[in-house]
Design a protein around this motif. Structure first.
Motif, PDB file in Angstrom:
ATOM      1  N   VAL A  31       0.832  -1.203   0.000  1.00  0.00           N
ATOM      2  CA  VAL A  31       0.000   0.000   0.000  1.00  0.00           C
ATOM      3  C   VAL A  31       0.866   1.251   0.000  1.00  0.00           C
ATOM      4  N   LEU A  32       1.854   1.297   0.876  1.00  0.00           N
ATOM      5  CA  LEU A  32       2.705   2.478   0.952  1.00  0.00           C
ATOM      6  C   LEU A  32       3.478   2.683  -0.354  1.00  0.00           C
ATOM      7  N   GLY A  33       3.948   1.592  -0.942  1.00  0.00           N
ATOM      8  CA  GLY A  33       4.657   1.706  -2.211  1.00  0.00           C
ATOM      9  C   GLY A  33       3.760   2.206  -3.331  1.00  0.00           C
ATOM     10  N   LYS A  34       2.530   1.733  -3.364  1.00  0.00           N
ATOM     11  CA  LYS A  34       1.597   2.176  -4.406  1.00  0.00           C
ATOM     12  C   LYS A  34       1.232   3.649  -4.222  1.00  0.00           C
ATOM     13  N   LEU A  35       1.027   4.072  -2.980  1.00  0.00           N
ATOM     14  CA  LEU A  35       0.745   5.489  -2.731  1.00  0.00           C
ATOM     15  C   LEU A  35       1.925   6.351  -3.161  1.00  0.00           C
ATOM     16  N   ALA A  36       3.144   5.898  -2.878  1.00  0.00           N
ATOM     17  CA  ALA A  36       4.323   6.643  -3.302  1.00  0.00           C
ATOM     18  C   ALA A  36       4.395   6.742  -4.825  1.00  0.00           C
ATOM     19  N   GLU A  37       4.122   5.633  -5.497  1.00  0.00           N
ATOM     20  CA  GLU A  37       4.151   5.621  -6.963  1.00  0.00           C
ATOM     21  C   GLU A  37       3.146   6.611  -7.542  1.00  0.00           C
ATOM     22  N   ILE A  38       1.920   6.588  -7.002  1.00  0.00           N
ATOM     23  CA  ILE A  38       0.873   7.469  -7.518  1.00  0.00           C
ATOM     24  C   ILE A  38       1.212   8.929  -7.244  1.00  0.00           C
ATOM     25  N   ARG A  39       1.680   9.187  -6.031  1.00  0.00           N
ATOM     26  CA  ARG A  39       2.024  10.576  -5.694  1.00  0.00           C
ATOM     27  C   ARG A  39       3.197  11.068  -6.545  1.00  0.00           C
ATOM     28  N   ASP A  40       4.185  10.216  -6.782  1.00  0.00           N
ATOM     29  CA  ASP A  40       5.333  10.604  -7.598  1.00  0.00           C
ATOM     30  C   ASP A  40       4.936  10.871  -9.054  1.00  0.00           C
ATOM     31  N   SER A  41       3.816  10.283  -9.471  1.00  0.00           N
ATOM     32  CA  SER A  41       3.348  10.514 -10.846  1.00  0.00           C
ATOM     33  C   SER A  41       2.674  11.877 -11.002  1.00  0.00           C
ATOM     34  N   GLY A  42       2.463  12.566  -9.879  1.00  0.00           N
ATOM     35  CA  GLY A  42       1.876  13.903  -9.932  1.00  0.00           C
ATOM     36  C   GLY A  42       0.437  13.991  -9.480  1.00  0.00           C
ATOM     37  N   ILE A  43      -0.166  12.870  -9.109  1.00  0.00           N
ATOM     38  CA  ILE A  43      -1.557  12.880  -8.648  1.00  0.00           C
ATOM     39  C   ILE A  43      -1.595  13.239  -7.164  1.00  0.00           C
ATOM     40  N   PRO A  44      -2.315  14.279  -6.776  1.00  0.00           N
ATOM     41  CA  PRO A  44      -2.396  14.633  -5.355  1.00  0.00           C
ATOM     42  C   PRO A  44      -3.130  13.563  -4.550  1.00  0.00           C
ATOM     43  N   ILE A  45      -2.637  13.302  -3.359  1.00  0.00           N
ATOM     44  CA  ILE A  45      -3.293  12.412  -2.403  1.00  0.00           C
ATOM     45  C   ILE A  45      -3.418  13.174  -1.092  1.00  0.00           C
ATOM     46  N   TYR A  46      -4.588  13.086  -0.479  1.00  0.00           N
ATOM     47  CA  TYR A  46      -4.849  13.754   0.790  1.00  0.00           C
ATOM     48  C   TYR A  46      -5.241  12.707   1.821  1.00  0.00           C
ATOM     49  N   PHE A  47      -4.638  12.793   2.995  1.00  0.00           N
ATOM     50  CA  PHE A  47      -4.915  11.808   4.036  1.00  0.00           C
ATOM     51  C   PHE A  47      -5.492  12.486   5.274  1.00  0.00           C
ATOM     52  N   PHE A  48      -6.605  11.928   5.761  1.00  0.00           N
ATOM     53  CA  PHE A  48      -7.239  12.396   6.989  1.00  0.00           C
ATOM     54  C   PHE A  48      -7.103  11.304   8.040  1.00  0.00           C
ATOM     55  N   VAL A  49      -6.578  11.651   9.204  1.00  0.00           N
ATOM     56  CA  VAL A  49      -6.416  10.624  10.227  1.00  0.00           C
ATOM     57  C   VAL A  49      -7.773  10.203  10.766  1.00  0.00           C
ATOM     58  N   GLY A  50      -7.888   8.925  11.106  1.00  0.00           N
ATOM     59  CA  GLY A  50      -9.081   8.403  11.746  1.00  0.00           C
ATOM     60  C   GLY A  50      -8.814   8.139  13.215  1.00  0.00           C
ATOM     61  N   ASN A  51      -9.747   7.487  13.865  1.00  0.00           N
ATOM     62  CA  ASN A  51      -9.564   7.198  15.282  1.00  0.00           C
ATOM     63  C   ASN A  51      -8.578   6.054  15.522  1.00  0.00           C
ATOM     64  N   HIS A  52      -8.257   5.286  14.492  1.00  0.00           N
ATOM     65  CA  HIS A  52      -7.282   4.209  14.649  1.00  0.00           C
ATOM     66  C   HIS A  52      -5.872   4.633  14.267  1.00  0.00           C
ATOM     67  N   ASP A  53      -5.739   5.682  13.478  1.00  0.00           N
ATOM     68  CA  ASP A  53      -4.405   6.162  13.113  1.00  0.00           C
ATOM     69  C   ASP A  53      -4.224   7.631  13.497  1.00  0.00           C
ATOM     70  N   LEU A  54      -4.881   8.029  14.594  1.00  0.00           N
ATOM     71  CA  LEU A  54      -4.843   9.431  14.998  1.00  0.00           C
ATOM     72  C   LEU A  54      -3.478   9.869  15.507  1.00  0.00           C
ATOM     73  N   TRP A  55      -2.580   8.905  15.773  1.00  0.00           N
ATOM     74  CA  TRP A  55      -1.231   9.253  16.224  1.00  0.00           C
ATOM     75  C   TRP A  55      -0.269   9.401  15.042  1.00  0.00           C
ATOM     76  N   MET A  56      -0.815   9.601  13.880  1.00  0.00           N
ATOM     77  CA  MET A  56       0.047   9.807  12.723  1.00  0.00           C
ATOM     78  C   MET A  56       0.735  11.167  12.825  1.00  0.00           C
ATOM     79  N   GLY A  57       2.031  11.188  12.496  1.00  0.00           N
ATOM     80  CA  GLY A  57       2.800  12.422  12.542  1.00  0.00           C
ATOM     81  C   GLY A  57       3.144  12.922  11.157  1.00  0.00           C
TER      82      GLY A  57
END
Length: 250
Positions: free
Chosen positions: A68-94
């Protein structure tokens, strides 16, 4: 938006739950979805709980989720914007997503406008008039002192403890019994209606409920809940004019 492009939304994948082995087929399916939508995506919004647990130590992040992380990196590197909103399970994301993937991370709702349509977007936890137990628990979890204390646990202990509580404790997980309660009992619906008293929005897009929902709030405003990637495999798509919920089939 670019001509013939679309904006995609997905939420509540909970990778890692209930075990890494059992969530692996869902991870593969989600990567397949990303491969499909990247063909015409103007942007991709991930609305939280991508992982069933996530905590960023100073030099350590939870292992796994490489595809998943590799695919997100590939897509973002291609120029497509990705936006991430933390949820209650990953709210400690930095800042890991920001630094490693160039993906901005939001810790609360944000407003966006696409093709003249206004959106209010977020995970959805702790919003609306109810869920007081979870709201109190969230204040504890997001307190800097609480995070500092947790950081002193060895990752092998801290991650296993958090995964256990996430699966076993509904108060901590924030996931209620997945049934439609009616507009009067749906806290996110009530939240959206209150927001409309002070400002107009065309679309409210949230996750958290694990239940695909499309509810007309007014003639010009709609509430959408994206469902999940545990039992529904649903996602949202905006084509520049209309918003639709769809199910991913492979």
């Amino acid at each position: 938006m670019k001509p013939n492009s679309k904006i995609y939304f997905a939420s509540d994948q909970h990778f890692g739950a209930p075990t890494s082995e059992l969530s692996f087929p869902r991870e593969q399916k989600f990567v397949s979805w990303l491969d499909v939508v990247k063909q015409d995506a103007d942007a991709i919004f991930l609305l939280g709980d991508l992982f069933d647990f996530w905590f960023e130590y100073q030099t350590v992040v939870p292992k796994g989720f490489v595809r998943v992380l590799g695919k997100l990196a590939e897509i973002r590197d291609s120029g497509i914007p990705i936006y991430f909103f933390v949820g209650n399970h990953d709210l400690w994301m930095g800042d890991y997503f920001q630094k490693e993937l160039n993906i901005p991370v939001y810790h609360d709702n944000e407003e966006f406008t696409f093709n003249g349509k206004t959106f209010l977007i977020g995970h959805g936890d702790g919003k609306g008039p109810g869920d007081m137990g979870y709201k109190r628990m969230k204040k504890v979890f997001t307190n800097p002192f609480s995070k500092w204390l947790f950081r002193w646990l060895h990752p092998d202990i801290g991650v296993k403890l958090a995964q256990y509580l996430s699966v076993k404790n509904k108060l901590i997980s924030g996931v209620e019994d997945v049934k439609y309660l009616g507009e009067d009992q749906e806290w996110l619906v009530q939240y959206c209606k209150r927001k409309l008293e002070t400002k107009s929005y065309d679309f409210f897009v949230f996750g958290h409920r694990h239940l695909p929902l499309e509810i007309e709030l007014t003639e010009s405003s709609k509430y959408i809940n994206l469902g999940d990637w545990i039992g529904y495999f649903t996602y949202g798509v905006f084509d520049g004019t209309n918003f639709a919920l769809k199910k991913f089939e492979v």
